[in-house]
Design a protein around this motif. Sequence first.
Motif, mmCIF file in Angstrom:
data_model
loop_
_atom_site.group_PDB
_atom_site.id
_atom_site.type_symbol
_atom_site.label_atom_id
_atom_site.label_comp_id
_atom_site.label_asym_id
_atom_site.label_seq_id
_atom_site.Cartn_x
_atom_site.Cartn_y
_atom_site.Cartn_z
ATOM 1 N N ARG A 384 0.838 -1.199 0.000
ATOM 2 C CA ARG A 384 0.000 0.000 0.000
ATOM 3 C C ARG A 384 0.877 1.254 0.000
ATOM 4 O O ARG A 384 1.851 1.330 0.755
ATOM 5 C CB ARG A 384 -0.917 -0.008 1.219
ATOM 6 C CG ARG A 384 -2.030 -1.044 1.139
ATOM 7 C CD ARG A 384 -2.588 -1.380 2.489
ATOM 8 N NE ARG A 384 -1.652 -2.183 3.265
ATOM 9 C CZ ARG A 384 -1.921 -2.689 4.467
ATOM 10 N NH1 ARG A 384 -3.093 -2.454 5.037
ATOM 11 N NH2 ARG A 384 -1.015 -3.414 5.101
ATOM 12 N N VAL A 385 0.500 2.232 -0.832
ATOM 13 C CA VAL A 385 1.262 3.469 -0.989
ATOM 14 C C VAL A 385 0.350 4.649 -0.692
ATOM 15 O O VAL A 385 -0.810 4.679 -1.133
ATOM 16 C CB VAL A 385 1.842 3.568 -2.421
ATOM 17 C CG1 VAL A 385 2.533 4.911 -2.629
ATOM 18 C CG2 VAL A 385 2.810 2.425 -2.680
ATOM 19 N N ARG A 386 0.879 5.625 0.033
ATOM 20 C CA ARG A 386 0.100 6.794 0.431
ATOM 21 C C ARG A 386 0.024 7.801 -0.710
ATOM 22 O O ARG A 386 1.030 8.185 -1.305
ATOM 23 C CB ARG A 386 0.729 7.435 1.661
ATOM 24 C CG ARG A 386 0.034 8.717 2.135
ATOM 25 C CD ARG A 386 0.603 9.182 3.452
ATOM 26 N NE ARG A 386 2.057 9.322 3.393
ATOM 27 C CZ ARG A 386 2.685 10.389 2.930
ATOM 28 N NH1 ARG A 386 1.975 11.425 2.466
ATOM 29 N NH2 ARG A 386 4.002 10.442 2.916
ATOM 30 N N ALA A 387 -1.206 8.258 -1.001
ATOM 31 C CA ALA A 387 -1.412 9.310 -1.992
ATOM 32 C C ALA A 387 -1.328 10.665 -1.306
ATOM 33 O O ALA A 387 -1.203 10.765 -0.078
ATOM 34 C CB ALA A 387 -2.769 9.133 -2.677
ATOM 35 N N THR A 389 -3.599 12.695 -0.743
ATOM 36 C CA THR A 389 -4.771 12.910 0.114
ATOM 37 C C THR A 389 -4.618 12.236 1.472
ATOM 38 O O THR A 389 -5.450 12.437 2.357
ATOM 39 C CB THR A 389 -6.026 12.361 -0.576
ATOM 40 O OG1 THR A 389 -5.847 10.954 -0.832
ATOM 41 C CG2 THR A 389 -6.292 13.082 -1.882
ATOM 42 N N GLY A 390 -3.587 11.402 1.635
ATOM 43 C CA GLY A 390 -3.402 10.665 2.886
ATOM 44 C C GLY A 390 -3.959 9.266 2.848
ATOM 45 O O GLY A 390 -3.713 8.471 3.756
ATOM 46 N N HIS A 391 -4.738 8.937 1.816
ATOM 47 C CA HIS A 391 -5.291 7.600 1.690
ATOM 48 C C HIS A 391 -4.261 6.662 1.064
ATOM 49 O O HIS A 391 -3.400 7.086 0.288
ATOM 50 C CB HIS A 391 -6.565 7.621 0.838
ATOM 51 C CG HIS A 391 -7.684 8.411 1.441
ATOM 52 N ND1 HIS A 391 -7.855 9.751 1.194
ATOM 53 C CD2 HIS A 391 -8.674 8.051 2.293
ATOM 54 C CE1 HIS A 391 -8.901 10.198 1.850
ATOM 55 N NE2 HIS A 391 -9.421 9.195 2.534
ATOM 56 N N TYR A 392 -4.393 5.369 1.393
ATOM 57 C CA TYR A 392 -3.470 4.365 0.852
ATOM 58 C C TYR A 392 -4.149 3.604 -0.277
ATOM 59 O O TYR A 392 -5.335 3.253 -0.197
ATOM 60 C CB TYR A 392 -3.031 3.382 1.948
ATOM 61 C CG TYR A 392 -2.029 3.974 2.907
ATOM 62 C CD1 TYR A 392 -2.451 4.625 4.064
ATOM 63 C CD2 TYR A 392 -0.661 3.904 2.656
ATOM 64 C CE1 TYR A 392 -1.539 5.187 4.937
ATOM 65 C CE2 TYR A 392 0.263 4.457 3.528
ATOM 66 C CZ TYR A 392 -0.181 5.096 4.668
ATOM 67 O OH TYR A 392 0.718 5.636 5.534
ATOM 68 N N ARG A 393 -3.372 3.339 -1.331
ATOM 69 C CA ARG A 393 -3.843 2.552 -2.479
ATOM 70 C C ARG A 393 -2.894 1.375 -2.696
ATOM 71 O O ARG A 393 -1.697 1.473 -2.416
ATOM 72 C CB ARG A 393 -3.891 3.410 -3.743
ATOM 73 C CG ARG A 393 -4.837 4.603 -3.625
ATOM 74 C CD ARG A 393 -4.879 5.414 -4.917
ATOM 75 N NE ARG A 393 -5.384 4.628 -6.029
ATOM 76 C CZ ARG A 393 -6.676 4.437 -6.288
ATOM 77 N NH1 ARG A 393 -7.590 4.969 -5.478
ATOM 78 N NH2 ARG A 393 -7.058 3.720 -7.323
ATOM 79 N N TRP A 394 -3.443 0.276 -3.198
ATOM 80 C CA TRP A 394 -2.631 -0.923 -3.468
ATOM 81 C C TRP A 394 -1.885 -0.767 -4.786
ATOM 82 O O TRP A 394 -2.467 -0.378 -5.805
ATOM 83 C CB TRP A 394 -3.511 -2.166 -3.517
ATOM 84 C CG TRP A 394 -3.842 -2.719 -2.168
ATOM 85 C CD1 TRP A 394 -4.984 -2.543 -1.467
ATOM 86 C CD2 TRP A 394 -3.007 -3.558 -1.354
ATOM 87 N NE1 TRP A 394 -4.926 -3.193 -0.258
ATOM 88 C CE2 TRP A 394 -3.732 -3.829 -0.169
ATOM 89 C CE3 TRP A 394 -1.727 -4.081 -1.507
ATOM 90 C CZ2 TRP A 394 -3.205 -4.616 0.848
ATOM 91 C CZ3 TRP A 394 -1.211 -4.873 -0.492
ATOM 92 C CH2 TRP A 394 -1.948 -5.131 0.666
ATOM 93 N N ASP A 417 -1.061 0.758 -10.199
ATOM 94 C CA ASP A 417 -2.193 0.821 -9.267
ATOM 95 C C ASP A 417 -3.105 -0.384 -9.520
ATOM 96 O O ASP A 417 -3.672 -0.541 -10.602
ATOM 97 C CB ASP A 417 -2.962 2.124 -9.482
ATOM 98 C CG ASP A 417 -4.001 2.349 -8.394
ATOM 99 O OD1 ASP A 417 -4.421 3.492 -8.230
ATOM 100 O OD2 ASP A 417 -4.393 1.384 -7.709
ATOM 101 N N ILE A 418 -3.241 -1.259 -8.510
ATOM 102 C CA ILE A 418 -4.084 -2.456 -8.644
ATOM 103 C C ILE A 418 -5.206 -2.439 -7.614
ATOM 104 O O ILE A 418 -5.734 -3.489 -7.241
ATOM 105 C CB ILE A 418 -3.242 -3.742 -8.482
ATOM 106 C CG1 ILE A 418 -2.550 -3.760 -7.096
ATOM 107 C CG2 ILE A 418 -2.232 -3.891 -9.594
ATOM 108 C CD1 ILE A 418 -1.941 -5.101 -6.750
ATOM 109 N N SER A 419 -5.582 -1.245 -7.142
ATOM 110 C CA SER A 419 -6.596 -1.155 -6.092
ATOM 111 C C SER A 419 -7.912 -1.791 -6.528
ATOM 112 O O SER A 419 -8.543 -2.531 -5.766
ATOM 113 C CB SER A 419 -6.825 0.307 -5.706
ATOM 114 O OG SER A 419 -5.637 0.892 -5.221
#
Length: 599
Positions: A384-387, A389-394, A417-419
């Motif tokens: 998971r990586v932080r964008a 906006t502070g949200h994490y994406r896979w 990005d595989i979210s």
Amino acid sequence: MRVRNWIAVLVSLLLLAAAGGVAIMVNRSALSAADTVHRADSTELGTNNATLTGQLQLLSAQELAQVLADHTLSMAKGGAADHALLVMAASKSTTFEYGMLITDLDGNVLNASRTAGVPAADNAGWAPMRKQFASGSEVGFSSVMTVDGIALAAVAVPILAGGDPVGFLIGLNQVAITSLQKYTVQLASGNHRTDVVDSAGIVAASSVPDLVGSRADEAIVTQLAKGSGTRFVEYRSGSTSMIAIVVGGLPSGYSYVRTQTKSTFDGAVHRRSQTVNITLLVMLLIGVVGISVLGYRSQIQRRRADERFQALFQHAPDIVTVIDREGRMIFTSPSSAAILGFEPGLLTGHSVFDMVHPDDQPAMREKLDALLGDPAGVLRLQCRVRASTGHYRWFDFTASNQMANPALNGVVINARDISENRAFQERLAHEAEHDPLTGLPNRRRMQDALSSSLRRDPVAVLFVDLDGFKPVNDQYGHEAGDELLRQVADRLSGCIRAGDVLARVGGDEFVVLMPGSLGPSDVEAMATRVRMVVEMPFRITGQHITIGASVGVHLAGPASDPDSALRAADHAMYEIKRSGGSRGLTRVLETIGRHRARD
């Protein structure tokens, strides 16, 4: 003066030749790294899609297994009861609505839900299924078979008697309208075609629906017999160079195939690489004219190459990053602005670990250390990586060790990005363990929870069977029955304690698990609440409907056998049902009872 000029020209040519050689090497290395990443990404994508395809096929077999779990077959040739069951099961099925069969171990049909349109026993398409069962498989899949112009595929599970197979329950699906075909159509793209091909080379599902039932290209068919694994197959279709990714080893014996032209697979990177090489050769020729012209043109060409490089990565769907040994980002492609929201160049100099979720950092550090110790190493990692906006994406990371490459001197990371794909996989996993009608855990999920709880705690098992449910189905229809089951599930969910487990394990059967040290009075109180909420009137299709509930209870001690505990509660419920159903007393068993027989 003339000699000095020639010396200047010679020096300029040597310098330019050296610079041109380095540039060509850098371009070739970057192209090699991009090809490695691209092939690795394509392999991973093909493997993921093939895994999902296999899961969809296995889910269809679970439907047949559930029919056998809910009913007992007489296995009499042409038996009326078996025929009625097959007709009913096929009419309710969303997968095998075409028809169902019962055969003996030799493939002879004993009963069928339909009298025509069934593949003959000597059809070659049955061979893969028989081979799978001969090897000990618990599920069998046929090749695609055409009957009366309709492409069909069969799925089979063994019918057991005393633990030994006595025949097979077979479901027939019309491949052009299966859930697998619908999923494959969702993978449609203007750049490639996705097919699922059986072991004989017949297309069982395709992103181009008109190809279902046709034969795949012979270059692909020759690869199908090579078993599991991912292979890249290059061939020609007419005058067009093609490439296919073939992933074998699906549980059904089928293969996942993704096909596209070689030019679209190689993409713009190859075309730009050729352009850069030609430009560098032209620059070498221009050097003969003079160092001044050469210097000027060289600067112009370099600036244009940089602009092309920036434009290429600005709109790329992936993020390309180069990090040093300490994990600091040396370069991040402009696409990070569109994907993560960070301004171009803002991440340069920051540690890549500052962007990774804290729970994923240890694994990433360990694998990066291992990669640095392997000069030719490539690693794959999902984290998971932080964008911004502070949200994490896979993201799916592919890292290549380019420390030895003087043009890069770092680790090249390609992140995709595989979210959405991750969310889809998690949704499939949830659907495999939950009842689609009520959203409650299904029998398999309940049995896992019971086994886990009994390792350390006693568990009270309440087996709940609805009284009067069948007349509701008969009088108001199955839609009313489904709505009644949903409302019952909602009411029972409101009865249980935090930490209890409520599951639907059959048509109108529910199970409540109460872990922890409980006395008969506590369990009696829960059973009473269950009966009370079920006996309250339900509002269904504008009608007030009243039913009851028979509740059988078993108190299982720690380390008890889960199956025995469930059978004991089932037996207790059956005894209550025989003594008056919801008007009878709750039966709490201290010992395991004999499992009730099913009609």
